[in-house]
Design a protein around this motif. Structure first.
Motif, short mmCIF file in Angstrom:
data_model
loop_
_atom_site.label_atom_id
_atom_site.label_comp_id
_atom_site.label_asym_id
_atom_site.label_seq_id
_atom_site.Cartn_x
_atom_site.Cartn_y
_atom_site.Cartn_z
N LEU A 407 11.31 -15.89 -8.45
CA LEU A 407 10.65 -14.80 -7.73
C LEU A 407 11.48 -14.33 -6.55
CD1 LEU A 407 6.95 -16.07 -7.77
CD2 LEU A 407 8.01 -14.40 -9.28
N ASP A 408 12.33 -15.19 -5.98
CA ASP A 408 13.13 -14.80 -4.82
C ASP A 408 14.13 -13.70 -5.18
OD1 ASP A 408 11.79 -16.65 -3.30
OD2 ASP A 408 13.24 -18.26 -3.69
N GLU A 409 14.55 -13.66 -6.45
CA GLU A 409 15.53 -12.67 -6.86
C GLU A 409 14.90 -11.30 -7.11
OE1 GLU A 409 18.74 -13.03 -7.04
OE2 GLU A 409 18.71 -15.14 -6.41
N LEU A 410 13.58 -11.23 -7.16
CA LEU A 410 12.93 -9.95 -7.44
C LEU A 410 12.70 -9.10 -6.20
CD1 LEU A 410 10.28 -11.15 -10.06
CD2 LEU A 410 12.52 -10.11 -10.48
N ASP A 411 12.96 -9.65 -5.03
CA ASP A 411 12.78 -8.92 -3.77
C ASP A 411 11.36 -8.38 -3.63
OD1 ASP A 411 15.37 -9.38 -2.94
OD2 ASP A 411 16.14 -7.58 -3.96
N ILE A 412 10.38 -9.18 -3.99
CA ILE A 412 8.99 -8.77 -3.85
C ILE A 412 8.57 -8.99 -2.39
CG2 ILE A 412 6.61 -9.24 -4.57
CD1 ILE A 412 7.71 -10.15 -7.25
N PRO A 413 8.03 -7.97 -1.74
CA PRO A 413 7.63 -8.15 -0.33
C PRO A 413 6.52 -9.19 -0.23
CG PRO A 413 6.79 -6.07 -1.21
CD PRO A 413 7.76 -6.60 -2.22
N THR A 414 6.60 -10.03 0.77
CA THR A 414 5.61 -11.08 0.98
C THR A 414 4.68 -10.69 2.09
OG1 THR A 414 7.11 -12.23 2.49
CG2 THR A 414 7.20 -12.85 0.16
N ALA A 415 3.48 -11.25 2.06
CA ALA A 415 2.47 -10.99 3.08
C ALA A 415 2.16 -12.28 3.81
CB ALA A 415 1.20 -10.42 2.45
N VAL A 416 2.03 -12.18 5.09
CA VAL A 416 1.68 -13.34 5.91
C VAL A 416 0.16 -13.47 5.92
CG1 VAL A 416 1.83 -14.40 8.18
CG2 VAL A 416 3.73 -13.01 7.32
N LEU A 417 -0.32 -14.55 5.37
CA LEU A 417 -1.76 -14.73 5.20
C LEU A 417 -2.33 -15.83 6.08
CD1 LEU A 417 -1.91 -14.53 1.28
CD2 LEU A 417 -2.22 -12.69 2.94
N GLN A 418 -1.48 -16.37 6.98
CA GLN A 418 -2.00 -17.45 7.82
C GLN A 418 -3.16 -17.00 8.70
OE1 GLN A 418 1.09 -16.83 7.25
NE2 GLN A 418 2.13 -18.72 6.63
N ASP A 419 -3.18 -15.70 9.07
CA ASP A 419 -4.24 -15.21 9.95
C ASP A 419 -5.61 -15.23 9.28
OD1 ASP A 419 -2.35 -14.81 11.88
OD2 ASP A 419 -2.12 -12.66 11.49
N LEU A 420 -5.63 -15.31 7.95
CA LEU A 420 -6.93 -15.33 7.26
C LEU A 420 -7.71 -16.60 7.57
CD1 LEU A 420 -5.95 -13.91 3.74
CD2 LEU A 420 -7.03 -12.72 5.65
N ASP A 421 -7.01 -17.67 7.95
CA ASP A 421 -7.69 -18.93 8.27
C ASP A 421 -8.18 -18.97 9.71
OD1 ASP A 421 -7.24 -19.89 5.75
OD2 ASP A 421 -5.31 -20.78 6.25
N ALA A 422 -7.79 -17.97 10.53
CA ALA A 422 -8.20 -17.98 11.94
C ALA A 422 -9.67 -17.62 12.08
CB ALA A 422 -7.34 -16.99 12.72
N MET A 423 -10.32 -18.17 13.12
CA MET A 423 -11.71 -17.88 13.39
C MET A 423 -11.87 -16.47 13.93
SD MET A 423 -13.36 -20.58 12.51
CE MET A 423 -14.93 -20.34 13.32
N PHE A 424 -13.02 -15.86 13.66
CA PHE A 424 -13.31 -14.53 14.19
C PHE A 424 -13.49 -14.64 15.71
CE2 PHE A 424 -14.99 -14.05 9.82
CZ PHE A 424 -14.17 -13.01 9.41
N THR A 425 -12.96 -13.65 16.44
CA THR A 425 -13.15 -13.62 17.89
C THR A 425 -14.44 -12.87 18.21
OG1 THR A 425 -11.94 -11.53 18.13
CG2 THR A 425 -10.64 -13.57 18.19
N GLU A 426 -14.91 -13.05 19.44
CA GLU A 426 -16.13 -12.40 19.86
C GLU A 426 -15.95 -10.88 19.88
OE1 GLU A 426 -17.28 -14.05 23.58
OE2 GLU A 426 -17.35 -16.10 22.82
N GLU A 427 -14.75 -10.42 20.29
CA GLU A 427 -14.51 -8.98 20.32
C GLU A 427 -14.59 -8.38 18.92
OE1 GLU A 427 -12.70 -11.25 21.71
OE2 GLU A 427 -13.03 -10.91 23.85
N GLU A 428 -14.08 -9.10 17.90
CA GLU A 428 -14.14 -8.60 16.53
C GLU A 428 -15.59 -8.50 16.05
OE1 GLU A 428 -10.04 -10.07 14.38
OE2 GLU A 428 -11.60 -11.57 14.76
N ILE A 429 -16.38 -9.51 16.40
CA ILE A 429 -17.78 -9.51 15.97
C ILE A 429 -18.53 -8.34 16.60
CG2 ILE A 429 -19.95 -10.80 16.02
CD1 ILE A 429 -18.27 -13.36 15.93
N TRP A 430 -18.35 -8.15 17.94
CA TRP A 430 -19.04 -7.05 18.60
C TRP A 430 -18.55 -5.70 18.09
CZ3 TRP A 430 -23.41 -7.89 20.57
CH2 TRP A 430 -23.70 -9.06 21.25
N GLY A 431 -17.26 -5.63 17.72
CA GLY A 431 -16.74 -4.39 17.19
C GLY A 431 -17.38 -4.02 15.86
N VAL A 432 -17.59 -5.02 15.00
CA VAL A 432 -18.25 -4.78 13.72
C VAL A 432 -19.69 -4.33 13.93
CG1 VAL A 432 -19.05 -5.88 11.58
CG2 VAL A 432 -16.76 -6.34 12.45
#
Length: 469
Positions: A407-432
């Motif tokens: 797969l490294d030879e195909l130059d497929i763009p990767t996505a950083v998904l570590q943030d999906l494991d982060a807890m929601f912040t209070e600002e995000e909740i109030w924004g929703v």
């Protein structure tokens, strides 16, 4: 059944199934003797009674092996034979074999006669044979239905509290043998509730129609199917002292297991095994404990008839009675949970109803036989092996791959998904919450306000923002 070839073909069924009672409907013969029964069923059926046919219509035979059972108090009606079955173990129940003609007036007369016969034969009851009537529309493969007779038949079954035994292996029992065949289920076995509770291991199977246009029915009273016992979480465990501690002790597994799915599986298995053992130690076998307590109470009752009981004996007798009452309530709770009935409140029905419902579901879900090639498998362990092998062949085996993709030879763009494991912040909740429609936002705000009232503000020193605009 005047054809000798048909008699020989019919004989194969009782011989291969090792049955003790055979009921034949629509014999179309006026006289039945020992030779006729021996030709059709074999020499072991040395007891029999019959209802003669009217020319080539009707006729009923009930035959039995006297070395296994006896049938007495035989009564004859226009379309049925009724007798009291007595087994070697001493059990007794009534058996009615029927053949109902196709004319509507004769069907009505049959239901009236059977109602009168039932009043004379109280107790466990089985009605089997060719009814020439159906109970539901799905028991016929076309829309040509006599709904008036269906309602009459259904009312009869309901009035006498009969259960239509579930038939394994077949959907219909009769065919007109034409190219565009009409198929119906007009052969059936109806049983009373008390008979069903006595014979909870009974299984009804539809067999090959062979040389007839009807499918023979085989009713096994002791079809001892005992699948491997599964873990059942008992709802009353929650009320027992020490339950939470037992769960904490049970929720452990080998730390060497790092795969999350295998770890969860191990945790569930260990918890199930530990809780099963804990439940047995805490409560034990309910039926056995009730039997032991009743035996002790009986001995104290007998002793009380001869002498005065000591204070300790009186205390024990009183405690045993309370113990039996508590266990009976516990048994009812367990039966209700197994029956999966949720539309009855406590006190609305007795334990027998729950046992009957649970038993009916178990029998219906039971696979009595499995055909593997040309062999019919009935033993539980062999059925397990047959299903395992079938699914193993269906799923196949993992084969080693000869090629792989870099797969490294195909130059497929990767996505950083570590943030999906982060807890929601209070600002995000109030924004929703602010972005919600007005009516839904008001409901969410009310919930958040109740939460902050009970638990304090969402963050220290910060009050709820104004989301009314």
């Amino acid at each position: 059944m005047n054809d000798p070839a048909k008699r020989s073909a019919i004989r194969e069924f009782p011989t291969s199934l090792h049955v003790s009672i055979v009921c034949i409907s629509e014999t179309k013969v006026a006289e039945v003797d020992e030779f006729y029964v021996s030709q059709c069923l074999g020499p072991s059926f040395d007891g029999f009674v019959f209802l003669p046919a009217d020319e080539t219509r009707g006729g009923v035979v009930m035959a039995w092996d006297t070395s296994v059972i006896q049938i007495g108090h035989v009564s004859f009606d226009t379309y049925a034979i009724t007798g009291e079955v007595m087994t070697i173990e001493g059990a007794k129940w009534w058996l009615t074999t029927v053949y109902v003609p196709q004319a509507a007036d004769e069907k009505i007369l049959f239901l009236e006669e059977l109602t009168e016969r039932r009043s004379l034969c109280p107790g466990p009851w089985v009605v089997a044979g060719d009814f020439n009537m159906i109970l539901n529309a799905h028991e016929k493969n076309n829309e040509n239905l006599d709904r008036n007779m269906m309602r009459r038949f259904g009312a009869f079954v309901h009035e006498h509290e009969l259960k239509d035994l579930y038939m394994h292996g077949r959907t219909y029992t009769w065919s007109n043998e034409r190219e565009q065949a009409t198929l119906t289920r007009i052969d059936r076995v109806l049983v009373s509730v008390d008979w069903d509770l006595q014979h909870f291991d009974s299984v009804l199977q539809g067999l090959s129609s062979s040389v007839s246009d009807h499918a023979p029915l085989h009713l096994a009273l002791n079809a001892a199917f005992r699948p491997k016992r599964r873990f059942k979480f008992e709802s009353f465990w929650l009320k027992l002292e020490g339950f939470e501690e037992a769960v904490k002790e049970a929720w452990v597994c080998d730390p060497a297991i790092v795969d999350p799915f295998r770890r969860l599986d191990a945790l569930y298995r260990n918890a199930a095994e530990h809780l099963q053992s804990w439940g047995q130690k805490k409560v034990g076998n309910v039926k056995l404990n009730i039997a032991i307590a009743n035996t002790l109470i009986l001995r104290l009752d007998v002793a009380q008839e001869r002498r005065m009981l000591t204070p300790m004996e009186l205390w024990l007798r009183r405690m045993l009675k309370q113990y039996v009452l508590g266990l009976a309530s516990l048994e009812r709770t367990m039966a209700r949970q197994r029956s999966r009935i949720r539309w009855l409140r406590e006190g609305d029905a007795n334990t027998s109803l729950f046992h009957a419902v649970a038993n009916g579901r178990r029998v219906k879900n039971h696979i009595a036989t499995v055909k593997v090639g040309d062999e019919i498998v009935t033993e539980q362990n062999l059925k397990v092996e047959a299903f395992t092998e079938a699914y193993f062949q269906l799923l196949g085996q993992m084969q080693p791959r000869e090629h792989s993709i870099n797969l490294d030879e195909l130059d497929i763009p990767t996505a950083v998904l570590q943030d999906l494991d982060a807890m929601f912040t209070e600002e995000e909740i109030w924004g929703v919450v602010k972005d919600l429609p007005r009516t839904e936002r008001q409901g969410r705000m009310a919930s958040l306000e109740r939460f902050t009232t009970e638990h304090g503000p969402l963050s220290k020193g910060t009050s709820s923002p104004d989301c009314s605009n």
